[in-house]
Design a protein around this motif. Structure first.
Motif, PDB file in Angstrom:
ATOM      1  N   VAL A  46       2.217  49.139  38.241  1.00 31.32           N
ATOM      2  CA  VAL A  46       1.567  48.048  38.968  1.00 31.32           C
ATOM      3  C   VAL A  46       2.419  46.791  38.884  1.00 31.32           C
ATOM      4  O   VAL A  46       2.916  46.434  37.809  1.00 31.32           O
ATOM      5  N   LEU A  47       2.592  46.125  40.012  1.00 33.53           N
ATOM      6  CA  LEU A  47       3.200  44.803  40.065  1.00 33.53           C
ATOM      7  C   LEU A  47       2.114  43.827  40.490  1.00 33.53           C
ATOM      8  O   LEU A  47       1.590  43.911  41.597  1.00 33.53           O
ATOM      9  N   PHE A  48       1.766  42.902  39.595  1.00 33.09           N
ATOM     10  CA  PHE A  48       0.703  41.936  39.868  1.00 33.09           C
ATOM     11  C   PHE A  48       1.320  40.569  40.134  1.00 33.09           C
ATOM     12  O   PHE A  48       1.997  40.006  39.276  1.00 33.09           O
ATOM     13  N   LEU A  49       1.088  40.053  41.328  1.00 30.44           N
ATOM     14  CA  LEU A  49       1.571  38.724  41.699  1.00 30.44           C
ATOM     15  C   LEU A  49       0.365  37.789  41.794  1.00 30.44           C
ATOM     16  O   LEU A  49      -0.341  37.759  42.805  1.00 30.44           O
ATOM     17  N   ASP A  50       0.132  37.065  40.714  1.00 34.73           N
ATOM     18  CA  ASP A  50      -0.971  36.104  40.700  1.00 34.73           C
ATOM     19  C   ASP A  50      -0.523  34.826  41.406  1.00 34.73           C
ATOM     20  O   ASP A  50       0.620  34.394  41.242  1.00 34.73           O
ATOM     21  N   ALA A 106      -7.333  42.653  38.271  1.00 38.13           N
ATOM     22  CA  ALA A 106      -5.976  43.182  38.378  1.00 38.13           C
ATOM     23  C   ALA A 106      -5.481  43.712  37.042  1.00 38.13           C
ATOM     24  O   ALA A 106      -4.835  44.772  36.983  1.00 38.13           O
ATOM     25  N   GLU A 107      -5.774  43.017  35.961  1.00 39.91           N
ATOM     26  CA  GLU A 107      -5.323  43.449  34.641  1.00 39.91           C
ATOM     27  C   GLU A 107      -6.047  44.705  34.171  1.00 39.91           C
ATOM     28  O   GLU A 107      -5.530  45.435  33.323  1.00 39.91           O
ATOM     29  N   SER A 108      -7.226  44.967  34.714  1.00 41.49           N
ATOM     30  CA  SER A 108      -7.956  46.188  34.353  1.00 41.49           C
ATOM     31  C   SER A 108      -7.539  47.376  35.215  1.00 41.49           C
ATOM     32  O   SER A 108      -7.860  48.519  34.889  1.00 41.49           O
ATOM     33  N   PHE A 109      -6.819  47.108  36.298  1.00 44.52           N
ATOM     34  CA  PHE A 109      -6.463  48.161  37.254  1.00 44.52           C
ATOM     35  C   PHE A 109      -5.669  49.307  36.612  1.00 44.52           C
ATOM     36  O   PHE A 109      -5.942  50.481  36.903  1.00 44.52           O
TER      37      PHE A 109
END
Length: 494
Positions: free
Chosen positions: A297-301, A229-232
């Motif tokens: 990007v919104l990343f919800l871990d 996700a962080e590389s997206f």
């Protein structure tokens, strides 16, 4: 004499033309501001008086009434100091000129007559451009990029005296100081080349980036979900000039700075974040995480750990690309067109279905954990991925293809979409009617999708999302029509 000066009022990201009307007549020394001003606007009279007196102007024996029109809109912030000061000078005949209606003023005043920047200037500039303002006087802010528009002339000023001289024809144009160019190749995103294995997942993320599709990743702890996700963002195309300004404007309204607007924003809120911090709010609503992730990007871990009520608030922006916040003092709409990347474990302990760890969860616990994401929300994800740990014994080499290669393919696919739809619109948000007109399915393809939908009990939304995914895959492959191979791959991604 009654004077009128143009400024810009803000209602969220939406701006409107604000007329500053000033009337002076003989009476007790006083200034009164009407038109639903807040405390910051009411305090402007003291700043205006001090600034005018510092320049040698006298308001003794004058009663001054300032009306901020339209009167039914609530006014906030010190951004109207400059237009009110200009209006007072015009009303007192200290400034013997005619100011066109398409000339606007924004900026706060210091007691010595200096003009200082305030929050919300960039949204006001973008609004002035949309409203047909031809010239705008404003202070220079080092936190903002130098603005250059063909249809709007920006006059950067630092003192009230400079504005007066320029209006009287005694001063020329003002230019901001030169600043160093931002390094376009300097970013902190993880490159795809650094990630070992996960070839199929990288392909799925490429499809998501090309069409703006939402992704839900499920897998055990440590399998690489967060890293992927962080590389997206590294494979997303660079932002256009309009997108950069829109992102900086949203961050300015929220009271925070955006350090590098050349790249799409990446927001990673903690699962303890409240609903208000996610969607925005407050007495005077400010943008939340979903708006700060606009065009990014919104990343919800660990999405299952978020409160269910907070997750269900995401349904509207998921489909509409914007969020409307209603409060007692105001109802505001902010853009929120983002790509959601969500990650979760298959069960509370995280090892359901694992070949290397024993799962200690009961079926009831696993079912309850999965149900933390409601059916309507889960159905809105375009791509569902099951991530497996990489066996480092067999896959010791890192990926051989860098993010730049994926980025070039994503950019080419998006350009095909923009050309097809005539606007900057990705496949994930195009209407089904437009999709059918621009990329109609064959009768055989329609029949196969309907049969598959009936077999798997797919909703209408899921069927449409599968077609949109197929359209994106065909764009990546450079095909003008939706192919059978792209439909097959889209079904597997769902």
């Amino acid at each position: 004499m009654c004077a009128k000066v143009t400024s810009i009022g803000l209602k969220g990201m939406e701006g409107y033309r604000l007329n500053v009307e000033v009337k002076t007549f003989v009476g007790n020394d006083s200034i009164r501001i009407v038109g639903l001003p807040d405390a910051a606007v009411k305090e402007s009279k003291e700043r205006i008086l001090a600034a005018l007196r510092s320049l040698g102007y006298s308001v003794n024996g004058q009663k001054i009434i300032i009306n901020l029109s339209p009167s039914e809109q609530k006014k906030s912030g010190p951004m109207f100091d400059l237009p009110m000061a200009i209006g007072v000078l015009l009303s007192l005949n200290e400034l013997l000129i005619s100011i066109p209606e398409n000339t606007g003023f924004i900026g706060a005043l210091s007691l010595d007559g200096a003009i200082v920047p305030v929050e919300g200037m960039l949204p006001a500039v973008l609004a002035a451009r949309r409203l047909g303002i031809k010239r705008l006087y404003m202070p220079y802010d080092q936190k903002l990029p130098v603005l250059d528009f063909d249809e709007l002339e920006i006059m950067y000023i630092s003192k009230l005296k400079e504005v007066i001289e320029n209006l009287e024809g005694k001063g020329g144009s003002f230019f901001p100081p030169k600043i160093d160019e931002i390094d376009l190749h300097n970013n902190n995103f993880i490159d795809f080349q650094q990630i070992i294995g996960h070839k199929g997942t990288k392909r799925a993320l490429e499809v998501a980036a090309a069409g703006g599709h939402h992704v839900l990743m499920t897998g055990p702890p440590g399998c690489g979900k967060s890293m992927l996700a962080e590389s997206f963002p590294s494979i997303l195309p660079p932002l256009s000039k309009e997108a950069k300004l829109e992102i900086i404007a949203l961050h300015q309204l929220s009271g925070i700075s955006y350090p590098n607007a050349n790249y799409p924003p990446f927001r990673n809120p903690h699962h303890s974040a409240s609903g208000i911090s996610m969607i925005g709010g407050g007495t005077y609503p400010k943008p939340g995480e979903i708006s700060l992730a606009h065009r990014g990007v919104l990343f919800l871990d660990e999405i299952a750990e978020f409160p269910k009520k907070t997750l269900d608030m995401l349904r509207q922006p998921f489909e509409n690309g914007k969020i409307t916040i209603s409060r007692t003092h105001a109802t505001l709409t902010y853009p929120a067109s983002f790509i959601l990347i969500a990650a979760m474990n298959p069960c509370p302990c995280g090892y359901a279905g694992s070949n290397t760890h024993y799962c200690t969860c009961t079926p009831r616990q696993t079912h309850s954990y999965q149900n933390k994401i409601s059916g309507p929300l889960r159905d809105r994800f375009d791509i569902h991925l099951t991530i497996k740990p990489v066996d480092l014994e067999f896959e010791t080499e890192k990926g051989k293809i860098s993010s730049k290669y994926f980025q070039s393919r994503v950019e080419a696919a998006r350009n095909r979409q923009y050309e097809r739809y005539g606007i900057e619109l990705c496949n994930s948000r195009v209407s089904y009617d437009t999709l059918q007109k621009t990329s109609p399915l064959t009768q055989v393809q329609q029949k196969n999708i309907h049969q598959l939908a009936a077999k798997k009990n797919w909703s209408n939304r899921t069927q449409i999302k599968s077609i949109r995914l197929a359209r994106t895959i065909s764009d990546l492959d450079g095909k003008t029509a939706i192919t059978d191979q792209s439909i097959c791959e889209a079904v597997n991604l769902r």
